[in-house]
Design an enzyme around this catalytic site. Structure first.
Site, PDB file in Angstrom:
ATOM      1  N   ARG A 191       0.732  -1.110  -0.073  1.00 21.93           N
ATOM      2  CA  ARG A 191      -0.014   0.143   0.045  1.00 21.93           C
ATOM      3  C   ARG A 191       0.997   1.270   0.043  1.00 21.93           C
ATOM      4  O   ARG A 191       2.106   1.046   0.300  1.00 21.93           O
ATOM      5  CB  ARG A 191      -0.710  -0.004   1.402  1.00 21.93           C
ATOM      6  CG  ARG A 191      -1.573  -1.205   1.534  1.00 21.93           C
ATOM      7  CD  ARG A 191      -1.741  -1.631   3.058  1.00 21.93           C
ATOM      8  NE  ARG A 191      -2.399  -2.964   3.221  1.00 21.93           N
ATOM      9  CZ  ARG A 191      -3.751  -3.218   3.382  1.00 21.93           C
ATOM     10  NH1 ARG A 191      -4.543  -2.361   3.257  1.00 21.93           N
ATOM     11  NH2 ARG A 191      -3.898  -4.349   3.386  1.00 21.93           N
ATOM     12  N   ASP A 260      -3.587   4.155   3.559  1.00 28.29           N
ATOM     13  CA  ASP A 260      -3.310   2.364   3.697  1.00 28.29           C
ATOM     14  C   ASP A 260      -4.284   1.685   2.902  1.00 28.29           C
ATOM     15  O   ASP A 260      -4.285   0.459   2.817  1.00 28.29           O
ATOM     16  CB  ASP A 260      -3.566   2.156   5.266  1.00 28.29           C
ATOM     17  CG  ASP A 260      -4.661   2.741   5.774  1.00 28.29           C
ATOM     18  OD1 ASP A 260      -4.942   3.802   5.949  1.00 28.29           O
ATOM     19  OD2 ASP A 260      -5.583   1.953   6.527  1.00 28.29           O
TER      20      ASP A 260
HETATM   21  P1  AMP Z   1      -9.715  -0.743   7.709  1.00 26.71           P
HETATM   22  O1  AMP Z   1     -10.795   0.082   8.265  1.00 26.71           O
HETATM   23  O2  AMP Z   1     -10.154  -2.192   7.469  1.00 26.71           O
HETATM   24  O3  AMP Z   1      -8.993  -0.363   6.452  1.00 26.71           O
HETATM   25  O4  AMP Z   1      -8.413  -1.089   8.744  1.00 26.71           O
HETATM   26  C1  AMP Z   1      -7.823  -0.057   9.464  1.00 26.71           C
HETATM   27  C2  AMP Z   1      -6.753  -0.584  10.306  1.00 26.71           C
HETATM   28  O5  AMP Z   1      -7.443  -1.035  11.525  1.00 26.71           O
HETATM   29  C3  AMP Z   1      -5.988  -1.957   9.805  1.00 26.71           C
HETATM   30  O6  AMP Z   1      -4.680  -1.658  10.655  1.00 26.71           O
HETATM   31  C4  AMP Z   1      -6.789  -2.946  10.341  1.00 26.71           C
HETATM   32  O7  AMP Z   1      -5.864  -4.110  10.621  1.00 26.71           O
HETATM   33  C5  AMP Z   1      -7.270  -2.356  11.654  1.00 26.71           C
HETATM   34  N1  AMP Z   1      -8.512  -3.134  12.209  1.00 26.71           N
HETATM   35  C6  AMP Z   1      -9.424  -2.883  11.595  1.00 26.71           C
HETATM   36  N2  AMP Z   1     -10.562  -3.631  12.355  1.00 26.71           N
HETATM   37  C7  AMP Z   1      -9.788  -4.469  13.254  1.00 26.71           C
HETATM   38  C8  AMP Z   1     -10.037  -5.294  14.554  1.00 26.71           C
HETATM   39  N3  AMP Z   1     -11.290  -5.733  14.579  1.00 26.71           N
HETATM   40  N4  AMP Z   1      -8.926  -5.760  15.247  1.00 26.71           N
HETATM   41  C9  AMP Z   1      -7.723  -5.424  14.895  1.00 26.71           C
HETATM   42  N5  AMP Z   1      -7.388  -4.436  13.774  1.00 26.71           N
HETATM   43  C10 AMP Z   1      -8.306  -3.992  13.288  1.00 26.71           C
HETATM   44 MG    MG Z   2      -7.531  -0.820   5.476  1.00 30.88          MG
END
Ligand code: AMP
Ligand code: MG
Length: 495
Positions: A191, A260
């Site tokens: 990314r 990201d």
């Molecule tokens: P995202 O919103 O899916 O792009 O995630 C943003 C960041 O939050 C990334 O580093 C994910 O790995 C982390 N993340 C999202 N949901 C969780 C969760 N339930 N547990 C741990 N990390 C999370």
């Molecule tokens: Mg993400």
């Protein structure tokens, strides 16, 4: 079969061919960690078509074995599971992130000479989980499955979805929800945020390693050029310009264009609160957390440029030994983005209007049509499809003199090219989808699966969106815009 710790698959009848190149990069780029086993995995959906194209044969697996495999309880023999480190600007603010709920199981080599990441999303806590539980709920994983597969069918570069399994465990969000794991297939998970992490933790030497790796993996044609890092920047800019143009041509709103969530490969990645818009309104925002409309429909190209500027910053020392010259090169590259984007968008719009040739006034013709759509709150997808359906008797799309005038202009424009009307019609039908995963249909499918364990609604929707340009009578219901009470106004990222 109940599994308390991960075991490896004894035979390889599935046909995995792993070669884990990312796991050979410096140890600081990731953490070696296994998926956290789950209680009672069950298959929700398997993508046999995708599996076949990857040279995988899922039909050799029993239901239980498939569930164990796609939950991460059972790992392919040559798997080297890692959680990747990355950072990112989220809504403009810098944060250290990393795979907090995902594990890269390994890289699979496909029969056509490709290489894809096989990633489990929702696979448990990692060193990057921060306060999260590392898990995912069923509905958001199915949402990613539906929309990513629809994007692929539309011809828009995207990560794919190979499987969703339920975990037999509950995840706590605002309410208790069924847990699930998605198997994501991606060209890679590098990314803009990966570069942002590496430049901060490893400095220029680290960025050089990552950039060289990226060039080899995604832009091998640049290996021999004079300034490969500048060429990398330009190529990533070009792919993102094309990608975001294609989103907009299809009426797609990503919803969380944090750095990201921008893949260097040029694939659409991280389907959260994304959605296709129904009635055309350039200001459309669906995401429940996007209070200021940063990621609204008509802001997407500006935001892509902003994200790419963050990418360019990480490459600065590699672009030129002299700081000022490096900065000038990066700025020039980033300043080219709007023109490249506009060209991609205009060319896409020409196809949507059946135009094979270019005329200086085409932009105005297109803008005039979009203005009419906005004024009439017309359905974006169906308006274009209606234009392609026939050459429309006067005024049949909008009862509006301005539309009649527009139509006269458009017809005159069509007649100034040598292509036949039939050729224009075919071009339009190949570029104006009839079926998209409309929000209300997606929500309906997710509710049936998540609340009632009924996957039939989802299966029908998937069948309909897998042939987006065919106007098949059996999918007529999927072409209808939502009624006032069906309309979905907000989407959630579901983390
Ligand atoms: P995202 O919103 O899916 O792009 O995630 C943003 C960041 O939050 C990334 O580093 C994910 O790995 C982390 N993340 C999202 N949901 C969780 C969760 N339930 N547990 C741990 N990390 C999370
Ligand atoms: Mg993400």
């Amino acid at each position: 079969m109940s599994i308390q710790s991960n075991t490896n698959l004894e035979n390889n009848s599935v046909g995995w061919r792993f070669d884990n190149s990312y796991a050979r990069l410096p140890e600081t780029f990731y953490a070696r960690i296994h998926p956290v086993p789950v209680q009672a995995p069950r298959v929700a959906i398997l993508n046999y078509t995708l599996a076949e194209s990857l040279g995988l044969n899922l039909r050799t697996l029993g239901e239980d074995e498939a569930a164990q495999l796609f939950s991460g309880n059972l790992l392919p023999h040559a798997a080297q599971p890692i959680a990747q480190a990355y950072a990112g600007h989220q809504f403009g603010n810098f944060t250290m992130l990393g795979d907090g709920r995902a594990i890269l199981v390994g890289e699979h080599l496909t029969p056509d000479g490709g290489r894809v990441d096989i990633q489990l999303k929702g696979s448990g806590r990692t060193p990057f989980s921060r306060r999260g539980d590392g898990r995912a709920a069923l509905a958001p994983m199915l949402r990613e499955y539906i929309i990513s597969e629809a994007m692929h069918a539309l011809g828009i570069p995207s990560t794919r979805s190979l499987a969703v399994v339920t975990t037999g465990e509950i995840v706590m969000r605002e309410t208790p929800l069924p847990g699930a794991i998605l198997t994501r297939v991606a060209a890679s998970h590098i990314r803009v945020g990966t570069f942002e992490y590496v430049v901060r933790s490893e400095g220029v030497e680290g960025v050089k390693i990552l950039a060289d790796y990226t060039i080899q993996r995604h832009y091998p044609e640049l290996i021999e050029v004079d300034n490969p890092y500048l060429a990398l920047l330009n190529s990533v800019i070009a792919r993102q310009a094309s990608l975001v143009a294609r989103w907009m041509l299809a009426g797609f709103i990503h919803g969380v264009m944090n750095t990201d969530n921008m893949a260097i490969s040029g694939e659409t990645i991280d389907y959260g609160p994304c959605a296709f818009m129904d009635a055309f309104d350039p200001q459309t925002v669906f995401s429940s957390i996007d209070y200021h409309g940063r990621y609204r429909y008509d802001n997407q190209s500006r935001i892509a440029q902003w994200d790419l500027a963050r990418f360019a910053e990480t490459l600065l020392p590699l672009l030129h030994a002299e700081q000022e010259k490096a900065l000038a090169l990066a700025q020039a590259a980033i300043q080219d983005f709007p023109d490249i984007f506009q060209r991609c968008w205009l060319n896409g719009m020409r196809k949507k209007l059946g135009l094979f040739t270019e005329e200086a006034e085409d932009g105005l013709l297109i803008e005039a049509l979009l203005t009419l759509m906005h004024k009439h709150q017309a359905d974006y997808t169906n308006s274009f499809r209606a234009l392609s359906a026939a050459y429309l008797p006067e005024n049949s799309l909008f009862k509006d003199d301005a539309f009649a005038a527009w139509q006269t202009q458009w017809r005159a424009r069509l007649s100034r090219q040598s292509a036949s009307l039939q050729a224009s019609f075919d071009l339009m039908c190949a570029n104006n989808p009839a079926v998209l995963p409309r929000n209300h249909r997606v929500e309906e499918a997710l509710a049936a699966a998540s609340d009632h364990g009924d996957y039939a609604v989802l299966a029908r929707l998937l069948a309909a969106v897998s042939e987006p340009y065919a106007e098949l009578p059996e999918y007529a219901a999927y072409r209808a815009p939502p009624t006032a009470c069906e309309r979905v106004r907000q989407t959630f990222c579901g983390t």
